[in-house]
Motif scaffolding. Structure first.
Motif, PDB file in Angstrom:
ATOM      1  N   SER A 261      51.757   0.284  21.895  1.00  0.00           N
ATOM      2  CA  SER A 261      50.433   0.165  22.504  1.00  0.00           C
ATOM      3  C   SER A 261      50.016   1.491  23.127  1.00  0.00           C
ATOM      4  O   SER A 261      50.852   2.271  23.585  1.00  0.00           O
ATOM      5  CB  SER A 261      50.420  -0.933  23.575  1.00  0.00           C
ATOM      6  OG  SER A 261      50.918  -2.148  23.059  1.00  0.00           O
ATOM      7  N   ASN A 262      48.717   1.717  23.138  1.00  0.00           N
ATOM      8  CA  ASN A 262      48.139   2.903  23.776  1.00  0.00           C
ATOM      9  C   ASN A 262      47.208   2.476  24.906  1.00  0.00           C
ATOM     10  O   ASN A 262      46.400   1.554  24.748  1.00  0.00           O
ATOM     11  CB  ASN A 262      47.344   3.740  22.769  1.00  0.00           C
ATOM     12  CG  ASN A 262      48.233   4.389  21.737  1.00  0.00           C
ATOM     13  OD1 ASN A 262      49.357   4.780  22.040  1.00  0.00           O
ATOM     14  ND2 ASN A 262      47.747   4.516  20.518  1.00  0.00           N
ATOM     15  N   PHE A 263      47.328   3.175  26.044  1.00  0.00           N
ATOM     16  CA  PHE A 263      46.444   2.941  27.180  1.00  0.00           C
ATOM     17  C   PHE A 263      45.662   4.229  27.446  1.00  0.00           C
ATOM     18  O   PHE A 263      46.250   5.305  27.566  1.00  0.00           O
ATOM     19  CB  PHE A 263      47.238   2.528  28.416  1.00  0.00           C
ATOM     20  CG  PHE A 263      47.934   1.215  28.256  1.00  0.00           C
ATOM     21  CD1 PHE A 263      47.252   0.023  28.438  1.00  0.00           C
ATOM     22  CD2 PHE A 263      49.271   1.164  27.897  1.00  0.00           C
ATOM     23  CE1 PHE A 263      47.880  -1.191  28.269  1.00  0.00           C
ATOM     24  CE2 PHE A 263      49.917  -0.051  27.726  1.00  0.00           C
ATOM     25  CZ  PHE A 263      49.214  -1.231  27.912  1.00  0.00           C
ATOM     26  N   PHE A 264      44.352   4.072  27.542  1.00  0.00           N
ATOM     27  CA  PHE A 264      43.472   5.223  27.691  1.00  0.00           C
ATOM     28  C   PHE A 264      43.081   5.391  29.167  1.00  0.00           C
ATOM     29  O   PHE A 264      42.677   4.436  29.823  1.00  0.00           O
ATOM     30  CB  PHE A 264      42.219   5.051  26.834  1.00  0.00           C
ATOM     31  CG  PHE A 264      42.517   4.955  25.368  1.00  0.00           C
ATOM     32  CD1 PHE A 264      42.595   6.097  24.582  1.00  0.00           C
ATOM     33  CD2 PHE A 264      42.727   3.726  24.769  1.00  0.00           C
ATOM     34  CE1 PHE A 264      42.882   6.011  23.229  1.00  0.00           C
ATOM     35  CE2 PHE A 264      43.013   3.623  23.421  1.00  0.00           C
ATOM     36  CZ  PHE A 264      43.093   4.772  22.647  1.00  0.00           C
ATOM     37  N   VAL A 265      43.198   6.622  29.646  1.00  0.00           N
ATOM     38  CA  VAL A 265      42.769   6.980  30.997  1.00  0.00           C
ATOM     39  C   VAL A 265      41.405   7.655  30.864  1.00  0.00           C
ATOM     40  O   VAL A 265      41.276   8.694  30.197  1.00  0.00           O
ATOM     41  CB  VAL A 265      43.782   7.916  31.677  1.00  0.00           C
ATOM     42  CG1 VAL A 265      43.311   8.292  33.080  1.00  0.00           C
ATOM     43  CG2 VAL A 265      45.155   7.249  31.741  1.00  0.00           C
ATOM     44  N   MET A 266      40.378   7.057  31.505  1.00  0.00           N
ATOM     45  CA  MET A 266      39.010   7.528  31.300  1.00  0.00           C
ATOM     46  C   MET A 266      38.333   7.813  32.631  1.00  0.00           C
ATOM     47  O   MET A 266      38.621   7.166  33.649  1.00  0.00           O
ATOM     48  CB  MET A 266      38.203   6.491  30.515  1.00  0.00           C
ATOM     49  CG  MET A 266      38.751   6.227  29.121  1.00  0.00           C
ATOM     50  SD  MET A 266      37.671   5.154  28.152  1.00  0.00           S
ATOM     51  CE  MET A 266      37.811   3.633  29.080  1.00  0.00           C
TER      52      MET A 266
END
Length: 222
Positions: A113-118
């Protein structure tokens, strides 16, 4: 064509040529073989269909028996190594601690899984969680890191970011992503279940620490 007289004086029709008998035999043999082949194919197809339906029925009974529940995947902690904002660039290094909870009687297989920091909808970095297996009725801690090295602030909303970091001492980031999970019963995986993570975190650049965190599934604002 000549005819032969039989012993009683009558006429006798010509005897069939041997090649005609051979042709009839081959034609009948081919017809029988084709019919036999079609019959075998039909039987095999029916058998495969029956086995597939039986397998589906067994899997359905097993899943109804175990009553699978959706796993939980929550962001528990955010550690700030550094957050540096200048008029030219931004550098960020944070660690994130997730807790995976499996409430089921059987194990769960998680896909990568990938988690995006925005920041205000603009991706800054990506934190990756590798694939792992979680036993039944267990809780597991998963750690990952997002690192941003000198990203150009002109690609962001530069004035807002600089004001948030230097004046307000409050940089709001959003951590979002989907976790794919499959319940495993007798080495058979269920269809993929999606668990969404959507968290708002606020970081103080002066203290280099987290000051606020709230998670949900529908998007958050602080």
């Amino acid at each position: 064509m000549t005819t032969r007289a039989n012993v009683n004086g009558g006429e006798h029709y010509p005897a069939p040529h041997p090649s005609h008998n051979h042709y009839n035999y081959r034609h009948h043999h081919r017809s029988s073989s084709a019919a036999s082949f079609k019959g075998c194919c039909c039987c095999l197809l029916l058998l495969l269909t029956f086995l597939a339906l039986l397998l589906v029925a067994v899997v359905l009974v097993i899943f109804l028996a175990v009553k699978p529940k959706k796993p939980q995947f929550d962001l528990q902690q955010v550690g700030v190594q550094y957050l540096i904002v200048t008029p030219s660039y931004l550098s960020l290094n944070i660690t994130m601690l997730f807790t995976a909870i499996n409430p089921n009687k059987v194990g769960i297989k998680y896909t990568p899984s990938n988690f995006f920091v925005m920041y205000k909808g603009v991706p800054l970095g990506v934190a990756t969680v590798p694939s792992f297996y979680q036993p039944a009725h267990s809780s597991r801690t998963v750690e990952t890191r997002a690192s941003v090295d000198r990203v150009n602030v002109l690609q962001l909303d530069a004035m807002d970011l600089i004001r948030d970091a230097t004046v307000n001492d409050r940089v709001e980031l959003r951590v979002t992503g989907d976790v794919g999970a499959r319940i495993r019963v007798m080495d058979i995986n269920s269809p993929r279940v999606k668990v969404s993570v959507d968290c708002a975190v606020v970081i103080s650049p002066r203290k280099q620490s987290l000051t606020y965190k709230q998670c949900g599934v529908d998007g958050l604002s602080v």
